[in-house]
Design an enzyme around this catalytic site. Structure first.
Site, PDB file in Angstrom:
ATOM      1  N   GLU A 161     -10.646  11.015  -4.788  1.00 34.39           N
ATOM      2  CA  GLU A 161      -9.599  10.422  -4.077  1.00 34.39           C
ATOM      3  C   GLU A 161      -8.928  11.661  -3.016  1.00 34.39           C
ATOM      4  O   GLU A 161      -8.839  11.225  -1.697  1.00 34.39           O
ATOM      5  CB  GLU A 161      -8.357  10.314  -4.803  1.00 34.39           C
ATOM      6  CG  GLU A 161      -7.289   9.358  -4.106  1.00 34.39           C
ATOM      7  CD  GLU A 161      -6.057   8.925  -4.680  1.00 34.39           C
ATOM      8  OE1 GLU A 161      -5.769   9.278  -5.935  1.00 34.39           O
ATOM      9  OE2 GLU A 161      -5.135   8.592  -4.138  1.00 34.39           O
TER      10      GLU A 161
ATOM     11  N   HIS B  30       0.682  -1.324  -0.007  1.00 31.63           N
ATOM     12  CA  HIS B  30       0.027  -0.122  -0.070  1.00 31.63           C
ATOM     13  C   HIS B  30       0.774   1.094  -0.146  1.00 31.63           C
ATOM     14  O   HIS B  30       0.593   2.262  -0.752  1.00 31.63           O
ATOM     15  CB  HIS B  30      -0.955   0.002   1.297  1.00 31.63           C
ATOM     16  CG  HIS B  30      -2.116   1.026   1.269  1.00 31.63           C
ATOM     17  ND1 HIS B  30      -2.318   2.053   2.242  1.00 31.63           N
ATOM     18  CD2 HIS B  30      -2.814   1.304   0.179  1.00 31.63           C
ATOM     19  CE1 HIS B  30      -3.266   2.767   1.831  1.00 31.63           C
ATOM     20  NE2 HIS B  30      -3.574   2.372   0.829  1.00 31.63           N
TER      21      HIS B  30
ATOM     22  N   HIS C 171      -9.950   9.587   5.763  1.00 32.32           N
ATOM     23  CA  HIS C 171      -8.749   9.322   6.508  1.00 32.32           C
ATOM     24  C   HIS C 171      -8.114   9.979   7.747  1.00 32.32           C
ATOM     25  O   HIS C 171      -8.186   9.656   8.674  1.00 32.32           O
ATOM     26  CB  HIS C 171      -7.446   8.947   5.581  1.00 32.32           C
ATOM     27  CG  HIS C 171      -7.410   7.724   4.799  1.00 32.32           C
ATOM     28  ND1 HIS C 171      -6.677   6.671   5.384  1.00 32.32           N
ATOM     29  CD2 HIS C 171      -7.932   7.551   3.373  1.00 32.32           C
ATOM     30  CE1 HIS C 171      -6.955   5.674   4.426  1.00 32.32           C
ATOM     31  NE2 HIS C 171      -7.476   5.984   3.426  1.00 32.32           N
TER      32      HIS C 171
ATOM     33  N   HIS D 297     -12.021  11.483   0.147  1.00 33.79           N
ATOM     34  CA  HIS D 297     -11.352  10.481   0.535  1.00 33.79           C
ATOM     35  C   HIS D 297     -10.343  10.672   1.725  1.00 33.79           C
ATOM     36  O   HIS D 297      -9.993  10.080   2.669  1.00 33.79           O
ATOM     37  CB  HIS D 297     -10.938   9.566  -0.543  1.00 33.79           C
ATOM     38  CG  HIS D 297      -9.880   8.614  -0.322  1.00 33.79           C
ATOM     39  ND1 HIS D 297      -8.554   9.036  -0.434  1.00 33.79           N
ATOM     40  CD2 HIS D 297      -9.603   7.477   0.410  1.00 33.79           C
ATOM     41  CE1 HIS D 297      -7.630   8.107  -0.162  1.00 33.79           C
ATOM     42  NE2 HIS D 297      -8.324   7.090   0.431  1.00 33.79           N
TER      43      HIS D 297
ATOM     44  N   HIS E 281       1.001   3.833  -3.245  1.00 38.49           N
ATOM     45  CA  HIS E 281       0.748   5.194  -3.431  1.00 38.49           C
ATOM     46  C   HIS E 281       1.862   6.206  -3.744  1.00 38.49           C
ATOM     47  O   HIS E 281       1.811   7.315  -3.919  1.00 38.49           O
ATOM     48  CB  HIS E 281       0.217   5.671  -1.895  1.00 38.49           C
ATOM     49  CG  HIS E 281      -1.229   5.372  -1.638  1.00 38.49           C
ATOM     50  ND1 HIS E 281      -2.143   6.164  -2.424  1.00 38.49           N
ATOM     51  CD2 HIS E 281      -2.086   4.423  -1.250  1.00 38.49           C
ATOM     52  CE1 HIS E 281      -3.481   5.693  -2.147  1.00 38.49           C
ATOM     53  NE2 HIS E 281      -3.190   4.698  -1.387  1.00 38.49           N
TER      54      HIS E 281
ATOM     55  N   HIS F 293     -13.087   2.146   2.890  1.00 39.19           N
ATOM     56  CA  HIS F 293     -12.843   1.902   1.507  1.00 39.19           C
ATOM     57  C   HIS F 293     -14.066   1.207   1.063  1.00 39.19           C
ATOM     58  O   HIS F 293     -13.995   1.308  -0.232  1.00 39.19           O
ATOM     59  CB  HIS F 293     -11.418   1.071   1.209  1.00 39.19           C
ATOM     60  CG  HIS F 293     -10.463   2.293   0.977  1.00 39.19           C
ATOM     61  ND1 HIS F 293     -10.227   3.020  -0.261  1.00 39.19           N
ATOM     62  CD2 HIS F 293      -9.460   3.206   1.689  1.00 39.19           C
ATOM     63  CE1 HIS F 293      -9.440   3.937  -0.301  1.00 39.19           C
ATOM     64  NE2 HIS F 293      -8.936   4.053   1.001  1.00 39.19           N
TER      65      HIS F 293
ATOM     66  N   HIS G 212      -7.807  -0.543  -4.991  1.00 39.20           N
ATOM     67  CA  HIS G 212      -8.453  -0.733  -3.592  1.00 39.20           C
ATOM     68  C   HIS G 212      -9.613  -1.572  -3.580  1.00 39.20           C
ATOM     69  O   HIS G 212      -9.851  -2.209  -2.731  1.00 39.20           O
ATOM     70  CB  HIS G 212      -8.917   0.885  -3.029  1.00 39.20           C
ATOM     71  CG  HIS G 212      -7.513   1.606  -2.864  1.00 39.20           C
ATOM     72  ND1 HIS G 212      -6.805   2.173  -3.716  1.00 39.20           N
ATOM     73  CD2 HIS G 212      -6.958   1.845  -1.515  1.00 39.20           C
ATOM     74  CE1 HIS G 212      -5.679   3.136  -2.941  1.00 39.20           C
ATOM     75  NE2 HIS G 212      -6.041   2.694  -1.643  1.00 39.20           N
TER      76      HIS G 212
HETATM   77 CU1  CUO Z   1      -4.844   3.826  -0.337  1.00 41.39          CU
HETATM   78 CU2  CUO Z   1      -7.360   5.471   1.330  1.00 41.39          CU
HETATM   79  O1  CUO Z   1      -6.176   5.179  -0.377  1.00 41.39           O
HETATM   80  O2  CUO Z   1      -5.686   4.363   1.622  1.00 41.39           O
END
Ligand code: CUO
Length: 704
Positions: free
Chosen positions: A349, A205, A369, A365, A209, A405, A231
């Protein structure tokens, strides 16, 4: 690893120590003075290989731009726009360097001035995104930041062992971690801790990113769509794992005023000072964000709800509205330019540079978080740290990640369900018949065995234990025995035919033990592999090894692997390491756990026409082509023209042949599709894996 690479990569070691501290097998230290060689005092004696970094009058504090706005010791979070802006300035400075050596000099001079997480992120970003550094491999983030992967208790135990060891000991100190994880039998969610806290899952992950960052001037092919798809696939795999341990599929988090059932206590530290990540009690309620310590303006849960309403309205109306007030249609008709799913993904996103209208659609998004990551201390009343949801390398440990998610995925799915179903022309391939499918694992047919394996990492690469010997962490993780797919295909077209083979896996039964309808099973299909083969006329036997999956990254390089120039796997050639760029789903998580008594799964194999799937690439685009299904091709286009997740990303067509289409099995009435039952059996034991020396990828045997 050549000298330039070594000098560059050693800067990623021991992020919390200053740059002159000797690091790596070769005890590399960076000397920023020019008058006389630097001397440092460490508990561990031995010569230091000094890398002299010349004065750089061109580098002033201004050159760092906003990079100094994040305090040292704090968590670096790209979910926060101010942190992204800091990263952008530092990355731009690094990207402007002339070559690897120049980059090393600039980076060495910046290292002690900026936040540690930011520094490593920016240097990794530069290595991944600069074409002239394509051959430089990144070491695993597990070794850069062991504190983000292993509880403090294990690291403290390691330090105690080091302190007890005789000064002349060269044998490594080895600390075992797992499979105890954050597990108790009190909380049902802990049954999947082994998976959520897997080092490979979390480093994937982080890496993903890094390759697909937001607001970093990177606009890669189908970026918004891949954010959705990667995701979504992680959720499919999480749900398969949940079903394996008797849990229901994950429930979306869409009521942001209701308590979040499951808390999370990571037991990790944010840095070497012992500061702990924020924790969340069960039944915590998300609140308005009113802190002033994290580079963020206040925002409210109402803001989040309003952005959600606007995005959902756009999906149901079929268009978004740009800053000029013009309609931007949401459609996946590729002839009309950017696909709807990309427009939606970039705005949701969210990437302020690529969003249709970030003022209007917000930062949904990312700030979800953040809101969850600070739900335990939203106004800084307790001076508590951010929770693990605030960082890409730690977020997937927390059960709420998947609930958040699942909400994100549900929004994307609402868009997908507005699209017309695929036509028979899209789904079928006349003249190509899949006659049989099977799996072989050792001498077993159609049974896959999962269990545990151990993997060692050097914690002393990330943390200074003042040890004369390596400090190893032995991490237990779920794994499977390697296997091969066997696919018998009859090519009746009368000529050779290039085709794409698409393989998916899903559980056969739902939580109630019932066979699933197409729509029930639709979001559980995990992509296992996708590859191109050339079929000869007549019968073809395709054999494909599981290790060559298009979704996986075959290996995580440790610092030692890179120092010693070890190839990706035993038996592969030295140069093959340059085909693997570190992005991709962990190989050891390719197969879901299954059950001790065996769990019924289905393999879905579909053959499509490569002429319709292919994407023109230039020859030089082919580098770094592992893990393509989740990571794309680093310098090229996503190598499949079909929508990601095809054919499960849309509603089923109303009728296939003469049957009402209610199950995936009905799709398999088409000649080019085959559904096959298999069993996955979990053994609660360490797997005995034979080291294979074969390098074979896909073989085809043809009989005409
Ligand atoms: Cu990878 Cu919310 O996008 O964690």
């Amino acid at each position: 690893m050549n000298q330039t690479e070594r000098n560059l990569l050693m800067l990623l070691e021991m992020p919390y120590e200053d740059v002159s501290r000797p690091r790596g097998r070769d005890r590399v230290g960076y000397d920023l003075t020019t008058a006389k060689p630097l001397r440092v005092t460490t508990r561990v004696s031995g010569p230091v290989n000094w890398v002299t970094v010349p004065e750089r009058p061109d580098l002033t504090l201004q050159s760092l731009g906003r990079a100094t706005t994040i305090r040292k010791g704090d968590v670096f979070s790209f979910f926060v726009q101010q942190h992204r802006r800091a990263a952008r300035d530092l990355c731009q400075l690094f990207m402007k360097s002339k070559d690897g050596d120049d980059l090393m000099q600039i980076a060495a001079r910046c290292k002690d001035k900026v936040n540690e997480g930011l520094f490593n992120y920016a240097l990794c970003f530069t290595i991944v995104h600069r074409k002239d550094l394509r051959r430089t491999r990144l070491p695993t983030v597990v070794e850069m930041f062991p504190n983000k992967f292993v509880p403090m208790e294990a690291l403290t135990k390691a330090q105690v062992e080091v302190n007890r060891a005789p000064l002349d000991q060269t044998e490594p100190v080895i600390i075992d971690h797992g499979p105890d994880f954050a597990t108790t039998t009190i909380k049902a969610e802990h049954r999947v801790s082994y998976w959520r806290e897997d080092y490979g899952l979390n480093s994937h992950h982080w890496h993903w990113h890094l390759v697909y960052p937001i607001e970093m001037g990177v606009n890669r092919d189908r970026k918004g769509e891949l954010f959705f798809y990667m995701h979504s696939q992680m959720l499919a795999r999480y749900d398969m794992e949940r079903l394996s341990v008797g849990l229901n599929r994950v429930v979306k988090l869409d009521n942001w005023r209701a308590p979040i059932d499951d808390g999370y206590f990571s037991k990790l530290t944010v840095n070497n000072s012992g500061r702990a990540w924020g924790t969340r009690q069960d039944d915590t309620v998300m609140q308005d964000f009113r802190r002033n310590d994290f580079g963020l303006e206040s925002f409210t849960v109402t803001d989040l709800e309003q952005w959600r309403s606007r995005i959902l309205a756009a999906i149901h109306q079929g268009f978004m509205v740009n800053r000029e007030g013009e309609r931007v249609p949401l459609s996946d008709d590729v002839t009309s330019g950017k696909r709807g799913i990309d427009i939606l993904g970039d705005s949701f996103e969210a990437d302020a540079d690529l969003s249709v209208n970030s003022q209007f659609y917000g930062d949904l998004h990312n700030l979800l978080h953040v809101a969850i990551a600070f739900s335990h201390d939203p106004d800084f009343a307790h001076k508590e740290e951010v929770g693990v949801m605030g960082e890409s390398a730690t977020a997937m440990r927390d059960p709420v990640f998947y609930r958040l998610h699942r909400f994100v995925d549900d929004v994307f799915q609402q868009y997908k369900l507005t699209l017309p179903p695929y036509s028979m022309d899209d789904l079928s391939l006349p003249g190509v018949v899949v006659e049989r499918v099977g799996l072989r694992q050792g001498d077993q047919t159609d049974i896959l065995v999962t269990g545990w394996s151990d993997r060692e990492f050097e914690a002393n690469r990330g943390i200074d234990f003042a040890a004369g010997m390596p400090v190893m962490l032995r991490l237990r993780h779920i794994d499977h025995l390697p296997f091969n797919y066997h696919i018998m295909v009859n090519n009746q077209t009368g000529a050779d035919k290039q085709v794409t083979v698409r393989i998916f896996l899903a559980p056969r039964r739902n939580e109630r033990g019932e066979e699933m309808s197409f729509m029930d099973q639709r979001l559980l299909w995990a992509e296992m592999d996708k590859f191109t083969v050339s079929l000869k006329s007549g019968s073809n036997h395709i054999e494909r090894m599981s290790k060559d999956s298009s979704v996986t990254n075959p290996n995580e390089f440790t610092f030692r692997d890179l120092e010693e120039g070890r190839p990706a796997e035993p038996g592969t050639s030295e140069n093959s390491e340059f085909d693997f760029c570190g992005c991709g789903w962990p190989q050891h998580l390719l197969v879901p756990r299954g059950k001790p008594e065996g769990m019924a799964y289905q393999l879905f194999v579909m053959i499509t026409d490569f002429e319709k799937d292919k994407v023109e690439q230039t020859a030089s685009d082919r580098r770094c082509a592992n893990g393509v299904s989740f990571c794309g091709i680093l310098d090229g286009k996503y190598p499949d023209k079909r929508p990601m997740g095809f054919p499960f990303d849309r509603r089923p067509p109303p009728r296939v042949m003469d049957s009402d289409l209610t199950k995936a099995a009905d799709l398999a009435l088409l000649d080019n599709i085959f559904l096959h039952n298999i069993t996955i059996r979990f053994t609660d034991d360490v797997l005995q894996k034979e080291t294979t020396t074969t390098t074979t990828t896909t073989t085809i045997t043809t009989t005409t």
